[in-house]
Design a protein around this motif. Structure first.
Motif, PDB file in Angstrom:
ATOM      1  N   HIS A 167      28.609  36.598  16.209  1.00 23.65           N
ATOM      2  CA  HIS A 167      29.715  37.448  15.777  1.00 23.65           C
ATOM      3  C   HIS A 167      30.836  37.524  16.799  1.00 23.65           C
ATOM      4  CE1 HIS A 167      27.377  38.778  12.341  1.00 23.65           C
ATOM      5  NE2 HIS A 167      26.355  38.946  13.157  1.00 23.65           N
ATOM      6  N   ASP A 168      30.725  36.789  17.895  1.00 19.72           N
ATOM      7  CA  ASP A 168      31.798  36.799  18.888  1.00 19.72           C
ATOM      8  C   ASP A 168      32.568  35.481  18.826  1.00 19.72           C
ATOM      9  OD1 ASP A 168      30.691  35.099  21.573  1.00 19.72           O
ATOM     10  OD2 ASP A 168      29.181  35.834  20.184  1.00 19.72           O
ATOM     11  N   LEU A 169      33.821  35.530  19.226  1.00 15.57           N
ATOM     12  CA  LEU A 169      34.701  34.372  19.111  1.00 15.57           C
ATOM     13  C   LEU A 169      34.179  33.173  19.895  1.00 15.57           C
ATOM     14  CD1 LEU A 169      37.281  33.090  18.071  1.00 15.57           C
ATOM     15  CD2 LEU A 169      38.509  34.175  19.979  1.00 15.57           C
ATOM     16  N   GLU A 170      33.749  33.400  21.128  1.00 16.80           N
ATOM     17  CA  GLU A 170      33.266  32.286  21.944  1.00 16.80           C
ATOM     18  C   GLU A 170      32.035  31.636  21.319  1.00 16.80           C
ATOM     19  OE1 GLU A 170      34.033  35.318  23.146  1.00 16.80           O
ATOM     20  OE2 GLU A 170      35.875  34.817  24.236  1.00 16.80           O
ATOM     21  N   GLY A 171      31.123  32.448  20.802  1.00 14.80           N
ATOM     22  CA  GLY A 171      29.935  31.912  20.147  1.00 14.80           C
ATOM     23  C   GLY A 171      30.276  31.142  18.886  1.00 14.80           C
ATOM     24  N   LEU A 172      31.231  31.653  18.131  1.00 11.57           N
ATOM     25  CA  LEU A 172      31.652  30.972  16.908  1.00 11.57           C
ATOM     26  C   LEU A 172      32.281  29.619  17.224  1.00 11.57           C
ATOM     27  CD1 LEU A 172      32.087  30.897  13.876  1.00 11.57           C
ATOM     28  CD2 LEU A 172      34.145  32.281  14.207  1.00 11.57           C
ATOM     29  N   VAL A 173      33.134  29.584  18.241  1.00 13.05           N
ATOM     30  CA  VAL A 173      33.766  28.322  18.650  1.00 13.05           C
ATOM     31  C   VAL A 173      32.705  27.323  19.099  1.00 13.05           C
ATOM     32  CG1 VAL A 173      35.264  27.298  20.420  1.00 13.05           C
ATOM     33  CG2 VAL A 173      36.024  29.317  19.151  1.00 13.05           C
ATOM     34  N   ALA A 174      31.733  27.774  19.869  1.00 13.74           N
ATOM     35  CA  ALA A 174      30.653  26.884  20.313  1.00 13.74           C
ATOM     36  C   ALA A 174      29.864  26.368  19.107  1.00 13.74           C
ATOM     37  CB  ALA A 174      29.730  27.616  21.289  1.00 13.74           C
ATOM     38  N   PHE A 175      29.586  27.241  18.134  1.00 17.76           N
ATOM     39  CA  PHE A 175      28.865  26.840  16.929  1.00 17.76           C
ATOM     40  C   PHE A 175      29.634  25.768  16.173  1.00 17.76           C
ATOM     41  CE2 PHE A 175      27.544  27.199  12.529  1.00 17.76           C
ATOM     42  CZ  PHE A 175      26.175  27.357  12.616  1.00 17.76           C
ATOM     43  N   LEU A 176      30.947  25.957  16.006  1.00 17.98           N
ATOM     44  CA  LEU A 176      31.765  24.963  15.307  1.00 17.98           C
ATOM     45  C   LEU A 176      31.788  23.639  16.060  1.00 17.98           C
ATOM     46  CD1 LEU A 176      34.754  27.190  14.144  1.00 17.98           C
ATOM     47  CD2 LEU A 176      32.962  26.185  12.713  1.00 17.98           C
ATOM     48  N   ASN A 177      31.847  23.690  17.373  1.00 12.01           N
ATOM     49  CA  ASN A 177      31.859  22.449  18.150  1.00 12.01           C
ATOM     50  C   ASN A 177      30.536  21.708  18.069  1.00 12.01           C
ATOM     51  OD1 ASN A 177      34.542  22.348  19.074  1.00 12.01           O
ATOM     52  ND2 ASN A 177      34.089  23.842  20.672  1.00 12.01           N
ATOM     53  N   GLU A 178      29.449  22.429  17.844  1.00 12.60           N
ATOM     54  CA  GLU A 178      28.136  21.788  17.715  1.00 12.60           C
ATOM     55  C   GLU A 178      27.906  21.233  16.314  1.00 12.60           C
ATOM     56  OE1 GLU A 178      25.073  24.509  18.914  1.00 12.60           O
ATOM     57  OE2 GLU A 178      26.021  24.846  20.854  1.00 12.60           O
ATOM     58  N   GLY A 179      28.379  21.967  15.282  1.00  7.05           N
ATOM     59  CA  GLY A 179      28.043  21.589  13.919  1.00  7.05           C
ATOM     60  C   GLY A 179      29.200  21.209  13.033  1.00  7.05           C
ATOM     61  N   GLY A 180      30.421  21.338  13.537  1.00  3.94           N
ATOM     62  CA  GLY A 180      31.591  20.937  12.773  1.00  3.94           C
ATOM     63  C   GLY A 180      31.984  21.941  11.725  1.00  3.94           C
ATOM     64  N   PRO A 181      33.048  21.677  11.053  1.00  2.00           N
ATOM     65  CA  PRO A 181      33.898  20.499  11.211  1.00  2.00           C
ATOM     66  C   PRO A 181      34.714  20.558  12.493  1.00  2.00           C
ATOM     67  CG  PRO A 181      34.946  22.020   9.699  1.00  2.00           C
ATOM     68  CD  PRO A 181      33.588  22.607  10.054  1.00  2.00           C
ATOM     69  N   ALA A 182      35.272  19.412  12.852  1.00  2.00           N
ATOM     70  CA  ALA A 182      36.113  19.340  14.050  1.00  2.00           C
ATOM     71  C   ALA A 182      37.342  20.214  13.861  1.00  2.00           C
ATOM     72  CB  ALA A 182      36.533  17.896  14.313  1.00  2.00           C
ATOM     73  N   GLY A 183      37.942  20.576  14.981  1.00  2.00           N
ATOM     74  CA  GLY A 183      39.150  21.385  14.939  1.00  2.00           C
ATOM     75  C   GLY A 183      40.341  20.588  14.435  1.00  2.00           C
ATOM     76  N   PRO A 184      41.493  21.243  14.401  1.00  2.00           N
ATOM     77  CA  PRO A 184      42.707  20.560  13.946  1.00  2.00           C
ATOM     78  C   PRO A 184      42.927  19.248  14.701  1.00  2.00           C
ATOM     79  CG  PRO A 184      43.115  22.902  14.233  1.00  2.00           C
ATOM     80  CD  PRO A 184      41.739  22.627  14.776  1.00  2.00           C
ATOM     81  N   GLY A 207      34.740  27.142   6.072  1.00  2.00           N
ATOM     82  CA  GLY A 207      34.196  28.403   5.593  1.00  2.00           C
ATOM     83  C   GLY A 207      32.677  28.417   5.584  1.00  2.00           C
ATOM     84  N   ASP A 208      32.079  27.317   5.145  1.00  2.00           N
ATOM     85  CA  ASP A 208      30.617  27.225   5.134  1.00  2.00           C
ATOM     86  C   ASP A 208      30.054  27.329   6.541  1.00  2.00           C
ATOM     87  OD1 ASP A 208      30.698  26.919   2.401  1.00  2.00           O
ATOM     88  OD2 ASP A 208      30.320  24.753   2.435  1.00  2.00           O
ATOM     89  N   SER A 209      30.695  26.670   7.510  1.00  5.89           N
ATOM     90  CA  SER A 209      30.224  26.713   8.894  1.00  5.89           C
ATOM     91  C   SER A 209      30.346  28.113   9.482  1.00  5.89           C
ATOM     92  CB  SER A 209      31.005  25.718   9.765  1.00  5.89           C
ATOM     93  OG  SER A 209      30.673  24.400   9.416  1.00  5.89           O
ATOM     94  N   ILE A 210      31.443  28.780   9.178  1.00  4.04           N
ATOM     95  CA  ILE A 210      31.626  30.151   9.673  1.00  4.04           C
ATOM     96  C   ILE A 210      30.564  31.068   9.068  1.00  4.04           C
ATOM     97  CG2 ILE A 210      33.192  32.132   9.635  1.00  4.04           C
ATOM     98  CD1 ILE A 210      35.512  30.041   9.788  1.00  4.04           C
ATOM     99  N   GLU A 211      30.281  30.911   7.777  1.00  6.96           N
ATOM    100  CA  GLU A 211      29.234  31.711   7.142  1.00  6.96           C
ATOM    101  C   GLU A 211      27.875  31.452   7.782  1.00  6.96           C
ATOM    102  OE1 GLU A 211      29.308  31.034   2.932  1.00  6.96           O
ATOM    103  OE2 GLU A 211      31.252  32.021   2.700  1.00  6.96           O
ATOM    104  N   ARG A 212      27.558  30.189   8.094  1.00  5.67           N
ATOM    105  CA  ARG A 212      26.283  29.871   8.757  1.00  5.67           C
ATOM    106  C   ARG A 212      26.207  30.507  10.133  1.00  5.67           C
ATOM    107  NH1 ARG A 212      27.231  24.949   6.403  1.00  5.67           N
ATOM    108  NH2 ARG A 212      27.867  23.970   8.351  1.00  5.67           N
ATOM    109  N   ALA A 213      27.325  30.502  10.855  1.00  5.32           N
ATOM    110  CA  ALA A 213      27.349  31.132  12.182  1.00  5.32           C
ATOM    111  C   ALA A 213      27.064  32.626  12.064  1.00  5.32           C
ATOM    112  CB  ALA A 213      28.697  30.889  12.862  1.00  5.32           C
ATOM    113  N   PHE A 214      27.723  33.293  11.123  1.00  5.37           N
ATOM    114  CA  PHE A 214      27.487  34.723  10.928  1.00  5.37           C
ATOM    115  C   PHE A 214      26.038  34.980  10.532  1.00  5.37           C
ATOM    116  CE2 PHE A 214      32.201  35.615   9.789  1.00  5.37           C
ATOM    117  CZ  PHE A 214      32.537  35.638  11.133  1.00  5.37           C
ATOM    118  N   ALA A 215      25.491  34.145   9.644  1.00 10.44           N
ATOM    119  CA  ALA A 215      24.099  34.305   9.218  1.00 10.44           C
ATOM    120  C   ALA A 215      23.131  34.119  10.378  1.00 10.44           C
ATOM    121  CB  ALA A 215      23.773  33.326   8.095  1.00 10.44           C
ATOM    122  N   ALA A 216      23.532  33.320  11.371  1.00 12.44           N
ATOM    123  CA  ALA A 216      22.699  33.083  12.554  1.00 12.44           C
ATOM    124  C   ALA A 216      22.873  34.194  13.589  1.00 12.44           C
ATOM    125  CB  ALA A 216      23.041  31.727  13.172  1.00 12.44           C
ATOM    126  N   GLY A 217      23.684  35.200  13.257  1.00 13.06           N
ATOM    127  CA  GLY A 217      23.863  36.326  14.177  1.00 13.06           C
ATOM    128  C   GLY A 217      24.979  36.146  15.180  1.00 13.06           C
TER     129      GLY A 217
END
Length: 74
Positions: free
Chosen positions: A38-55, A26-36
């Motif tokens: 808002h698209d799924l591909e960008g969010l996935v890339a953000f999570l892969n760069e900053g974590g947490p890892a996926g399932p 949740g914290d990572s998703i909030e940081r992604a939104f705060a960074a502007g």
């Protein structure tokens, strides 16, 4: 008669407190939104760069993100 506006309390529908993983995600998703982001591909890339890892510790994909959000929202 009282005039009350109905609304959903934070975590009203939870059956248990959020896990550490859910909090980090949740914290990572909030940081992604705060960074502007808002698209799924960008969010996935953000999570892969900053974590947490996926399932199962795997990198996120658009499909795994959608599946995990469905699982967490069930």
């Amino acid at each position: 008669m009282l005039n009350r506006t109905l609304y959903n309390e934070t975590h009203q529908n939870r059956t248990a407190p959020p896990t550490a993983y859910e909090g980090l995600l949740g914290d990572s998703i909030e940081r992604a939104f705060a960074a502007g982001i808002h698209d799924l591909e960008g969010l996935v890339a953000f999570l892969n760069e900053g974590g947490p890892a996926g399932p199962n510790g795997q990198p996120w994909t658009t499909a795994s993100y959608q599946q995990e959000m469905a699982r967490l929202g069930a």
